[in-house]
Design a protein around this motif. Structure first.
Motif, PDB file in Angstrom:
ATOM      1  N   ALA A 413       0.816  -1.218   0.000  1.00 37.84           N
ATOM      2  CA  ALA A 413       0.000   0.000   0.000  1.00 37.84           C
ATOM      3  C   ALA A 413       0.848   1.267   0.000  1.00 37.84           C
ATOM      4  CB  ALA A 413      -0.921  -0.009   1.224  1.00 37.84           C
ATOM      5  N   ASP A 414       2.155   1.126   0.172  1.00 45.09           N
ATOM      6  CA  ASP A 414       3.015   2.311   0.272  1.00 45.09           C
ATOM      7  C   ASP A 414       3.760   2.523  -1.037  1.00 45.09           C
ATOM      8  OD1 ASP A 414       5.230   4.066   0.778  1.00 45.09           O
ATOM      9  OD2 ASP A 414       4.867   3.744   2.930  1.00 45.09           O
ATOM     10  N   PRO A 415       3.549   3.650  -1.694  1.00 41.15           N
ATOM     11  CA  PRO A 415       4.178   3.858  -3.005  1.00 41.15           C
ATOM     12  C   PRO A 415       5.692   3.989  -2.944  1.00 41.15           C
ATOM     13  CG  PRO A 415       3.011   5.841  -2.261  1.00 41.15           C
ATOM     14  CD  PRO A 415       2.675   4.755  -1.287  1.00 41.15           C
ATOM     15  N   SER A 416       6.257   4.183  -1.733  1.00 38.18           N
ATOM     16  CA  SER A 416       7.713   4.303  -1.624  1.00 38.18           C
ATOM     17  C   SER A 416       8.396   2.949  -1.396  1.00 38.18           C
ATOM     18  CB  SER A 416       8.093   5.233  -0.466  1.00 38.18           C
ATOM     19  OG  SER A 416       7.659   6.542  -0.746  1.00 38.18           O
ATOM     20  N   PHE A 417       7.601   1.927  -1.239  1.00 36.63           N
ATOM     21  CA  PHE A 417       8.181   0.599  -1.033  1.00 36.63           C
ATOM     22  C   PHE A 417       7.688  -0.351  -2.112  1.00 36.63           C
ATOM     23  CE2 PHE A 417       9.068   2.493   3.006  1.00 36.63           C
ATOM     24  CZ  PHE A 417      10.184   1.829   3.496  1.00 36.63           C
ATOM     25  N   GLU A 418       8.426  -1.409  -2.288  1.00 35.55           N
ATOM     26  CA  GLU A 418       8.116  -2.350  -3.363  1.00 35.55           C
ATOM     27  C   GLU A 418       8.328  -3.765  -2.847  1.00 35.55           C
ATOM     28  OE1 GLU A 418      11.072  -2.151  -6.410  1.00 35.55           O
ATOM     29  OE2 GLU A 418       9.886  -3.294  -7.855  1.00 35.55           O
ATOM     30  N   ARG A 419       7.334  -4.595  -3.019  1.00 29.88           N
ATOM     31  CA  ARG A 419       7.517  -5.992  -2.614  1.00 29.88           C
ATOM     32  C   ARG A 419       8.174  -6.738  -3.756  1.00 29.88           C
ATOM     33  NH1 ARG A 419       3.926 -10.332  -2.064  1.00 29.88           N
ATOM     34  NH2 ARG A 419       2.143  -9.000  -2.549  1.00 29.88           N
ATOM     35  N   LEU A 420       9.110  -7.652  -3.416  1.00 29.69           N
ATOM     36  CA  LEU A 420       9.908  -8.290  -4.464  1.00 29.69           C
ATOM     37  C   LEU A 420       9.674  -9.784  -4.598  1.00 29.69           C
ATOM     38  CD1 LEU A 420      13.246  -6.337  -3.879  1.00 29.69           C
ATOM     39  CD2 LEU A 420      11.608  -6.023  -5.745  1.00 29.69           C
ATOM     40  N   ALA A 421       8.782 -10.316  -3.781  1.00 28.63           N
ATOM     41  CA  ALA A 421       8.493 -11.760  -3.888  1.00 28.63           C
ATOM     42  C   ALA A 421       7.149 -12.038  -3.236  1.00 28.63           C
ATOM     43  CB  ALA A 421       9.596 -12.571  -3.205  1.00 28.63           C
ATOM     44  N   PRO A 422       6.496 -13.131  -3.646  1.00 28.38           N
ATOM     45  CA  PRO A 422       5.271 -13.552  -2.966  1.00 28.38           C
ATOM     46  C   PRO A 422       5.578 -13.919  -1.508  1.00 28.38           C
ATOM     47  CG  PRO A 422       5.568 -14.746  -5.046  1.00 28.38           C
ATOM     48  CD  PRO A 422       6.852 -14.019  -4.758  1.00 28.38           C
ATOM     49  N   VAL A 423       4.529 -14.044  -0.714  1.00 28.68           N
ATOM     50  CA  VAL A 423       4.688 -14.358   0.713  1.00 28.68           C
ATOM     51  C   VAL A 423       3.927 -15.657   1.031  1.00 28.68           C
ATOM     52  CG1 VAL A 423       4.398 -13.516   3.081  1.00 28.68           C
ATOM     53  CG2 VAL A 423       4.899 -11.899   1.238  1.00 28.68           C
ATOM     54  N   PRO A 424       4.489 -16.788   0.646  1.00 27.20           N
ATOM     55  CA  PRO A 424       3.771 -18.039   0.912  1.00 27.20           C
ATOM     56  C   PRO A 424       3.833 -18.460   2.369  1.00 27.20           C
ATOM     57  CG  PRO A 424       5.862 -18.485  -0.210  1.00 27.20           C
ATOM     58  CD  PRO A 424       5.702 -16.992  -0.158  1.00 27.20           C
TER      59      PRO A 424
END
Lengths: 500, 500
Positions: A413-424
């Motif tokens: 939800a934060d435009p300054s952060f980026e998720r780089l992998a799924p969270v299984p």
């Protein structure tokens, strides 16, 4: 606990004391009454410590050499008091501890022990048995047998699997691959690998995301790094079975002998789960030993609705899950299972005359691996499973995964952060990625600096990895004390320190 | 120990407790106050147990399955009370324990822990650090560094040796041989052993009396049993350097590559001491890695007048001595030293991105061996050395050797018994040999029966070996509580039960 106290009985008399100097046998510089006093003091200390681990900086702030320079260069010639030893523990050792018990520990896999496990370990240290043979403590062997079967049931593995406790997943994976080699029936145990015209080079497969212990096992076993082929992963960091099949085909054509595949359930960087069913199909078809490294992720199968993480593993030849990783058992304790115990024993059993016994058809766990000396590790695991109950353990694992998904949601939800992998499972891979910055070197610099700043607060400890060349921050939830509020705090710290 | 108690602070509130069920985080089914109560109860139990270990039968009298059938077939779903767990420990586990703490334990090598070592282990279990990297607890790495240097000084080894703690001598010997292989500089790490026209078969040497872990290491490393050549011994069970030299010559002629010799200081059957100076000469001349297995016997060098047991070892490339064997440190703790740390690291270091750190020039002990996970074992060894002092430890070892010589004298003076090996350290090899009985099969039957009868008394526990085909009873003194009176009792039991 029904032994009557008559502690003075074993204190040696004047003659022996004179012979032995200022120490009394197993008590060292203590006597039994002092052991009681100091032992209880240590128990109180531990109770306070565990209840207040958050008071310490999670990552030790010391610089290299800070501990060493406070310690004498040589050993004491005469006994020192337990007061002095415990005072030094407080003064010198404790500041140099990185607190794996801190609920803000989110680095690597955030292993943690637990109070029941500590009591089990304490009793193991007191009994001090070496469970190499059944007769060297029948209870050590039989409890290991039973508790390993309990854990097998807990993760939903077929009863064809039989277990043995090793120290670490590094060793479990090593003995799995050694058993795979023995299963070839090519006289490697007898004749070795070198100088044999009859034996092709052996090839072992794992994904690019597999743990370093797989490659290390290949080195140790004499397959060499060249004997370990790393299969590319898909965009969710899972081994690609089509590329595995192609690699095996290609290798066979040019004269390699494929003998083992290591699939991972919960890789170290992203906790990705390799497609074990498809890999098991291939291994069955190609008659290749399938070992599953579920050291961390396999434990999630204890949660009923997550049992699918081990889909296909019933068709594996061996699997490792680590109670010391995500089951609140003090390090070390690794649970290794195989459906081919005879092969494992063929790979490792060596019984010199001085270890022969006439106890009949019993398990002698020294036959199941590398190490002859074996601590009584089953005891602490028994304490943990009983004190939590399966539901209590499942509740913790479920909660860790839930909180990880929460955190992933905040990142997303934060435009300054980026998720780089799924969270299984329970780890989240992400980076600070302020809008307008797209240079990878700059992003690495920003995130590396962010990680250092975050860890320097002493409130949280996170680690990093690289994914597709991108510097990646990891938040791994596994500490038994970690609750949503600790993860929220980590998020606050990250946001507060993320600057361009 | 200066933390103030505010144990209730960390008990989760209603919401978290509801989420997690009946257990509270790291406490399992306990709460902090209960942990104090049960922890102190366990400490009291241990004090009583250690003071009264003689009350138990040393060898567990149970039959196979006796423990297992008292344990539930499956794990509990809900938490069980610590009362129930400790009661089962007493009722089910304890009768199945063979009491290594009993001063009548004379089997194998009679290892024993000690009260200070137990307290150290307890604190390690509580801290639960994984000392894989310096940063994952600087104090774990730096204390290991310091205490290993203390022990090096205690056994009189040159400062060119640097140490690392492993779990067992099996692993120490394995990493020594792996380092020897790496020292060849023949790209075994990279390319492996198999299918290489450029690499001769590797040969490793030890005596016929060497520990089984040497052969097992050969199997694991891919040298195979054929790659382990066992050199005959002299009439005192010591490796014959002339036959070693001849074997190396012969092997070179037919195309083997000799790469490692394992000499033993204190062999398992007789505690014989290989002639390390002569072996070191040969290894120096032939450029072969010399590893010394002093797991048991090397500790004797702590006694000033026995320092000669390690003569020549300063010229070895690596050496192992085990604090958990004859230095009263709870299992497991093995001290491995090498003068070629760079070679060891070349054999084992693998640093994936997720384990990289920017801590500069620090030791990361994960680079020194097989296992990534590493318990904080240095702590208990530090407790032991400080609580006993070097003189206190030396006094115990000296006394063990003195009492062994006493026992050997009793054997020698009795015409119905026969000593079968010299007594350089603290174990005595002998047999019952009544006059007029000279048939070896009959002597084996008599002694095997005697051993069973002696062990069935529960007062002593001895083991056996074979020497020159002769069934041999061993009495090994190493338990920290063993005094002359216990050995005298063993002698009484033996004489009383020795019948034709």
């Amino acid at each position: 606990m029904d032994i009557q106290s008559s502690a003075q009985a074993a204190v040696p008399g004047g003659v022996d004391r004179a012979v032995l100097g200022a120490v009394s046998q197993g008590w060292g510089g203590l006597d039994p009454e002092q052991f009681r006093i100091y032992g209880k003091q240590v128990i109180d200390w531990i109770a306070d410590y565990l209840a207040n681990a958050e008071r310490y900086p999670v990552l030790s702030p010391l610089n290299p050499g800070d501990v060493k320079r406070q310690l004498p260069a040589g050993p004491p010639q005469t006994p020192e008091s337990m007061d002095a030893i415990l005072a030094d523990f407080d003064r010198v050792i404790l500041p140099g501890i990185t607190h794996w018990n801190h609920p803000g520990f989110f680095a690597y896999f955030a292993i943690s022990g637990s109070a029941p496990g500590i009591l089990g370990e304490l009793l193991s240290a007191a009994l001090n048995v070496n469970g190499m043979l059944w007769r060297t403590s029948p209870a050590a062997t039989e409890l290991e047998d039973v508790v390993m079967d309990w854990l097998r049931q807990m993760i939903g593995l077929s009863p064809v699997f039989e277990g043995v406790i090793t120290d670490t997943a590094s060793v479990s994976t090593l003995i799995a691959i050694a058993a795979a080699r023995e299963a070839l029936d090519r006289r490697v145990r007898e004749d070795g690998l070198a100088g044999r015209a009859d034996l092709p080079r052996l090839r072992l497969y794992c994904s690019e995301q597999a743990h370093s212990s797989v490659e290390k096992a290949g080195i140790v076993l004499g397959s060499g790094q060249a004997g370990v082929r790393k299969i590319p992963v898909d965009d969710e960091f899972r081994m690609r079975p089509d590329l595995l099949a192609a690699a095996v085909d290609e290798d066979r054509r040019v004269g390699w002998l494929p003998f083992c595949v290591v699939a991972t359930v919960g890789t170290t960087s992203t906790t990705s789960i390799d497609p074990v069913p498809a890999i098991a199909d291939l291994c069955g078809r190609e008659r290749i030993w399938l070992h599953v490294d579920g050291a961390y992720g396999g434990m999630a199968a204890i949660v009923p609705e997550m049992r699918h993480v081990l889909d296909g593993c019933d068709r594996a030849d061996s699997i490792v899950v680590n109670p010391h990783k995500w089951l609140f058992t003090p390090i070390d304790c690794s649970a290794f299972y195989t459906r081919h115990v005879d092969t494992l024993k063929r790979a490792f059993s060596l019984v010199p005359e001085y270890l022969r016994s006439a106890d009949g058809d019993v398990k002698n766990y020294m036959d199941y691996g590398i190490q002859l000396g074996r601590r009584f590790r089953a005891l602490k695991l028994w304490f943990v499973i009983r004190s939590y109950g399966v539901e209590g353990l499942a509740a913790h694992l479920r909660e860790h995964c839930r909180v990880a998904r929460e955190f992933a949601g905040w990142i997303d939800a934060d435009p300054s952060f980026e998720r780089l992998a799924p969270v299984p499972l329970s780890a989240v891979c992400f980076r600070y990625h302020p809008q307008g910055v797209d240079d990878e070197a700059e992003l690495e610099r920003l995130n590396s600096r962010l990680l250092d700043a975050v860890n320097a607060t002493g409130r949280v400890f996170l680690s990093h990895t690289k994914l597709n060349g991108k510097y990646t921050v990891r938040l791994a939830i596994g500490n038994v004390g970690t609750m949503e509020k600790h993860v929220a705090q980590a998020w606050d710290v990250l946001k507060g320190l993320a600057v361009r």
